[in-house]
Design an enzyme around this catalytic site. Structure first.
Site, mmCIF file in Angstrom:
data_model
loop_
_atom_site.group_PDB
_atom_site.id
_atom_site.type_symbol
_atom_site.label_atom_id
_atom_site.label_comp_id
_atom_site.label_asym_id
_atom_site.label_seq_id
_atom_site.Cartn_x
_atom_site.Cartn_y
_atom_site.Cartn_z
ATOM 1 N N ASN A 9 -3.982 113.764 64.405
ATOM 2 C CA ASN A 9 -4.658 114.713 63.509
ATOM 3 C C ASN A 9 -3.582 115.379 62.651
ATOM 4 O O ASN A 9 -2.872 116.251 63.124
ATOM 5 C CB ASN A 9 -5.417 115.742 64.350
ATOM 6 C CG ASN A 9 -6.033 116.841 63.510
ATOM 7 O OD1 ASN A 9 -6.102 116.734 62.288
ATOM 8 N ND2 ASN A 9 -6.494 117.904 64.171
ATOM 9 N N TRP A 10 -3.502 114.930 61.400
ATOM 10 C CA TRP A 10 -2.435 115.445 60.539
ATOM 11 C C TRP A 10 -2.705 116.877 60.084
ATOM 12 O O TRP A 10 -1.815 117.519 59.523
ATOM 13 C CB TRP A 10 -2.279 114.557 59.300
ATOM 14 C CG TRP A 10 -1.747 113.184 59.568
ATOM 15 C CD1 TRP A 10 -1.499 112.600 60.790
ATOM 16 C CD2 TRP A 10 -1.389 112.207 58.579
ATOM 17 N NE1 TRP A 10 -1.009 111.325 60.612
ATOM 18 C CE2 TRP A 10 -0.933 111.052 59.262
ATOM 19 C CE3 TRP A 10 -1.412 112.188 57.184
ATOM 20 C CZ2 TRP A 10 -0.507 109.907 58.590
ATOM 21 C CZ3 TRP A 10 -0.992 111.046 56.520
ATOM 22 C CH2 TRP A 10 -0.542 109.918 57.212
ATOM 23 N N GLU A 99 -10.014 124.629 65.006
ATOM 24 C CA GLU A 99 -9.580 125.352 63.800
ATOM 25 C C GLU A 99 -10.730 125.489 62.820
ATOM 26 O O GLU A 99 -10.865 126.526 62.156
ATOM 27 C CB GLU A 99 -8.369 124.634 63.174
ATOM 28 C CG GLU A 99 -7.124 124.852 64.025
ATOM 29 C CD GLU A 99 -6.106 123.730 63.971
ATOM 30 O OE1 GLU A 99 -6.179 122.883 63.072
ATOM 31 O OE2 GLU A 99 -5.226 123.707 64.865
ATOM 32 N N SER A 215 -0.766 120.223 72.373
ATOM 33 C CA SER A 215 0.658 120.078 72.681
ATOM 34 C C SER A 215 0.965 118.819 73.498
ATOM 35 O O SER A 215 1.845 118.836 74.363
ATOM 36 C CB SER A 215 1.190 121.338 73.376
ATOM 37 O OG SER A 215 1.020 122.463 72.526
HETATM 38 P P1 PGA Z 1 -1.224 119.963 68.743
HETATM 39 O O1 PGA Z 1 -2.673 119.890 68.057
HETATM 40 O O2 PGA Z 1 -0.955 118.591 69.296
HETATM 41 O O3 PGA Z 1 -0.281 120.317 67.605
HETATM 42 O O4 PGA Z 1 -1.285 121.004 69.795
HETATM 43 C C1 PGA Z 1 -3.711 119.163 68.628
HETATM 44 C C2 PGA Z 1 -4.958 119.287 67.769
HETATM 45 O O5 PGA Z 1 -5.259 120.392 67.306
HETATM 46 O O6 PGA Z 1 -5.679 118.299 67.538
#
Ligand code: PGA
Length: 255
Positions: A9-10, A99, A215
């Site tokens: 997911n960019w 988000e 993460s």
């Molecule tokens: P992250 O994001 O790997 O930077 O924690 C994951 C995501 O929101 O899809």
């Protein structure tokens, strides 16, 4: 055998040249994939056509949008509709990323409508769910995530569910460097599979891919993906660096 997926997911990162270079690097060193081990690239809308052109001859690599509108056309300035994505050659769409839930006020009912629009237009949906830290601390994360699935997906039938993948992304682990432990991830994935089993039956539950996000990095992916109900990952930050993303793809292949 259900498929494993590593999806990048960019988010709102990379210009066109940077995106092109990243995909080029990934493709140059991509290990052999197969129908059970696939890669998805969720790019900004602007990159979709370029990403599709770059990956069209690479089997088991697909391109995803990060969102779509719930209506199929109309006076919605700045929005993109599911038929446009499908027509452009996009195969997947992320629905319900935390988000978008937080910054764009997307609630479970709206996400049900977006899911309908995506499925009606032949897109595969990666449906994102996950709890905030307060909910985890209160110990009510299973009910919370179960309810997200119920309110956005339970109106579907079993056939429609075969076009859905789930991404469990605890909000407290996204972009924070704080990963869920392999045990926390497995526990929640097992719960999600049970919730799906209760509503749609064992065949759907056993076939649905449940990805972990938050993460996830090359250094922890092997451990996270070892969970019996963890079928790959939705990767944010580490999807922007070719070596890191390739490392996570290798972890999927070795799981
Ligand atoms: P992250 O994001 O790997 O930077 O924690 C994951 C995501 O929101 O899809």
């Amino acid at each position: 055998m259900r498929k494993k997926i590593v999806a990048g997911n960019w988010k709102m990162n990379l210009n066109l040249k940077e995106g092109k270079d990243l995909i080029e690097r990934i493709l140059t060193e991509l290990p052999n994939l197969n129908e059970h081990n696939q890669v998805v690239l969720a790019t900004p809308y602007l990159h979709l056509s370029q990403a599709i052109a770059q990956t069209q001859h690479t089997a088991f690599v697909s391109v995803a949008a990060q969102n779509c509108h719930h209506e199929t056309s109309g006076a919605y300035t700045g929005e993109i509709a599911a038929p446009m994505l499908q027509n452009a050659g996009v195969q997947y769409v992320l629905i319900g990323h935390s988000e978008r839930r937080a910054y764009n006020h997307e609630d479970n009912a709206l996400l049900a409508a977006k899911t309908n629009a995506a499925l009606a237009n032949g897109l595969q949906v990666i449906f994102c769910c996950g709890e905030a830290l307060e909910i985890r601390d209160a110990g009510t994360q299973n009910d919370f995530v179960g309810n997200q699935l119920k309110e956005s997906l339970f109106h579907l039938d079993a056939a429609a569910m075969s076009n859905i993948e789930i991404a469990y992304e605890p909000i407290w682990a996204i972009g924070t460097g704080r990963t869920a432990t392999a045990e926390q991830a497995q526990d929640m994935h097992q719960h999600i599979r049970q919730v799906i089993n209760a509503q749609f039956g064992a065949a759907v539950a056993q076939n649905i891919s449940i990805l972990y996000g938050g993460s996830c990095k090359a250094s922890n992916a092997v451990e996270l993906f070892a969970g019996a109900d963890v079928d790959g990952g939705l990767i944010g930050g580490a999807a922007l660096i070719a070596d890191d993303f390739l490392g996570i793809i290798k972890a999927m292949l070795s799981a």
